[in-house]
Write an enzyme that holds these catalytic residues in place. Sequence first.
Site, PDB file in Angstrom:
ATOM      1  N   ASP A  14      22.369  20.156  50.912  1.00  0.00           N
ATOM      2  CA  ASP A  14      22.275  19.606  52.274  1.00  0.00           C
ATOM      3  C   ASP A  14      22.261  21.034  53.323  1.00  0.00           C
ATOM      4  OD1 ASP A  14      22.273  18.312  54.702  1.00  0.00           O
ATOM      5  OD2 ASP A  14      24.333  18.001  54.959  1.00  0.00           O
ATOM      6  N   ASP A  18      17.282  24.221  57.766  1.00  0.00           N
ATOM      7  CA  ASP A  18      15.824  24.674  57.401  1.00  0.00           C
ATOM      8  C   ASP A  18      15.856  26.120  56.967  1.00  0.00           C
ATOM      9  OD1 ASP A  18      14.379  22.230  57.895  1.00  0.00           O
ATOM     10  OD2 ASP A  18      15.365  22.524  60.017  1.00  0.00           O
TER      11      ASP A  18
HETATM   12  N1  SAM Z   1      20.929  17.270  57.834  1.00  0.00           N
HETATM   13  C1  SAM Z   1      20.630  18.712  58.102  1.00  0.00           C
HETATM   14  C2  SAM Z   1      19.150  18.931  58.107  1.00  0.00           C
HETATM   15  O1  SAM Z   1      18.435  18.944  57.225  1.00  0.00           O
HETATM   16  O2  SAM Z   1      18.661  19.698  59.230  1.00  0.00           O
HETATM   17  C3  SAM Z   1      21.325  19.855  57.622  1.00  0.00           C
HETATM   18  C4  SAM Z   1      22.903  19.632  58.263  1.00  0.00           C
HETATM   19  S1  SAM Z   1      24.275  20.650  57.769  1.00  0.00           S
HETATM   20  C5  SAM Z   1      24.501  21.049  59.305  1.00  0.00           C
HETATM   21  C6  SAM Z   1      23.427  22.270  57.201  1.00  0.00           C
HETATM   22  C7  SAM Z   1      24.266  23.349  57.035  1.00  0.00           C
HETATM   23  O3  SAM Z   1      24.083  24.190  55.926  1.00  0.00           O
HETATM   24  C8  SAM Z   1      24.859  24.083  57.887  1.00  0.00           C
HETATM   25  O4  SAM Z   1      26.202  23.583  58.427  1.00  0.00           O
HETATM   26  C9  SAM Z   1      24.597  25.497  57.680  1.00  0.00           C
HETATM   27  O5  SAM Z   1      25.776  26.370  58.165  1.00  0.00           O
HETATM   28  C10 SAM Z   1      24.763  25.313  56.162  1.00  0.00           C
HETATM   29  N2  SAM Z   1      24.178  26.556  55.290  1.00  0.00           N
HETATM   30  C11 SAM Z   1      22.956  27.120  55.513  1.00  0.00           C
HETATM   31  N3  SAM Z   1      22.849  28.116  54.812  1.00  0.00           N
HETATM   32  C12 SAM Z   1      23.809  27.949  53.870  1.00  0.00           C
HETATM   33  C13 SAM Z   1      24.253  28.847  52.762  1.00  0.00           C
HETATM   34  N4  SAM Z   1      23.644  29.854  52.209  1.00  0.00           N
HETATM   35  N5  SAM Z   1      25.382  28.303  52.048  1.00  0.00           N
HETATM   36  C14 SAM Z   1      26.210  27.533  52.432  1.00  0.00           C
HETATM   37  N6  SAM Z   1      25.648  26.446  53.580  1.00  0.00           N
HETATM   38  C15 SAM Z   1      24.497  26.981  54.173  1.00  0.00           C
END
Ligand code: SAM
Length: 287
Positions: free
Chosen positions: A161, A164
């Site tokens: 999840d 982008d």
């Molecule tokens: N539903 C949402 C969308 O598709 O736009 C995604 C929501 S969720 C908040 C996305 C999360 O991915 C964020 O909190 C971000 O910090 C996390 N994230 C991004 N890159 C990441 C990584 N390399 N490892 C773990 N988490 C990550």
Amino acid sequence: MDSLKKNWFTEACELWPGGTFSFEVKEVLCDEKSEYQHVQVFDTTSLGKVLVLDGIIQCTEKDEFSYQEMISFLPLCCHKNPEKVLIVGGGDGGVAREVAKHPKVKQIVQVEIDAKVIEVSKKHLPFMAVGFDSPKLTLHVGDGFDFMKHHSAEFDVIITDSSDPVGPAVTLFQENYFSLMKSALREGGIVCSQAGTIWNDLQLVRSTLSHCRKQFPSAAYAYASVPTYPSGQIGFVIGSLTPDARFDVPTITFTKDEEAAMKLRYYNSEVHKAAFVLPTFVKYQLA
Ligand code: SAM
């Protein structure tokens, strides 16, 4: 805050140039820079609370259930016995909330890179952050790509999840990430990743599905309607270690009472089947 003018927030991103989505803001609840990204939470006149990361809408109180239920229940209901589940990203807690509902899930491990997103969601978005209260969950703060390197043959389902593919999430859309996920799965394992929209970025859908196909004997794209995502649609790439997997036939179906008890508002078995039926131009492009 450049994008906030006269109480309207306007989403802007290099991934979908030339078009935009705006909403009216009642109150700015959070506006902070974390180690990884710009974190904002708004209370709005029409969407309830909204989480924005680096200027991009992540979820709104009005329609988040559609995305969270589908990215969770599609892979879980494609697996015969999804006992141990890994969530990568998902810092708002919404996917953990949904995964915890599935009757066969015993253990959930989650790795989110940004502690600030977790903290802010617990404070301002309790309807999603309630997922962090599940006794099934073990939460780690760290990079999902690095985490995957140190786990093998451990999970039945891995749900990515992520935000982008700009900023910290770029690596989660690469082929070597699908290769690492494959190693982290147990026999019969399934992965499901956020994979973009067919209207604004069919090339991203194609490349993510192609990475998945190169690593998994079965792979497909499914989608859901989420009005506040660009173009109102978002999709998921699903891969299975099982050859010729029938993703469109759920392994478990819930009664109306079970759906109500789990408070499912979007996912049901008919929606599951329909999510894999693609419009002609998409079928052609993804063939
Ligand atoms: N539903 C949402 C969308 O598709 O736009 C995604 C929501 S969720 C908040 C996305 C999360 O991915 C964020 O909190 C971000 O910090 C996390 N994230 C991004 N890159 C990441 C990584 N390399 N490892 C773990 N988490 C990550």
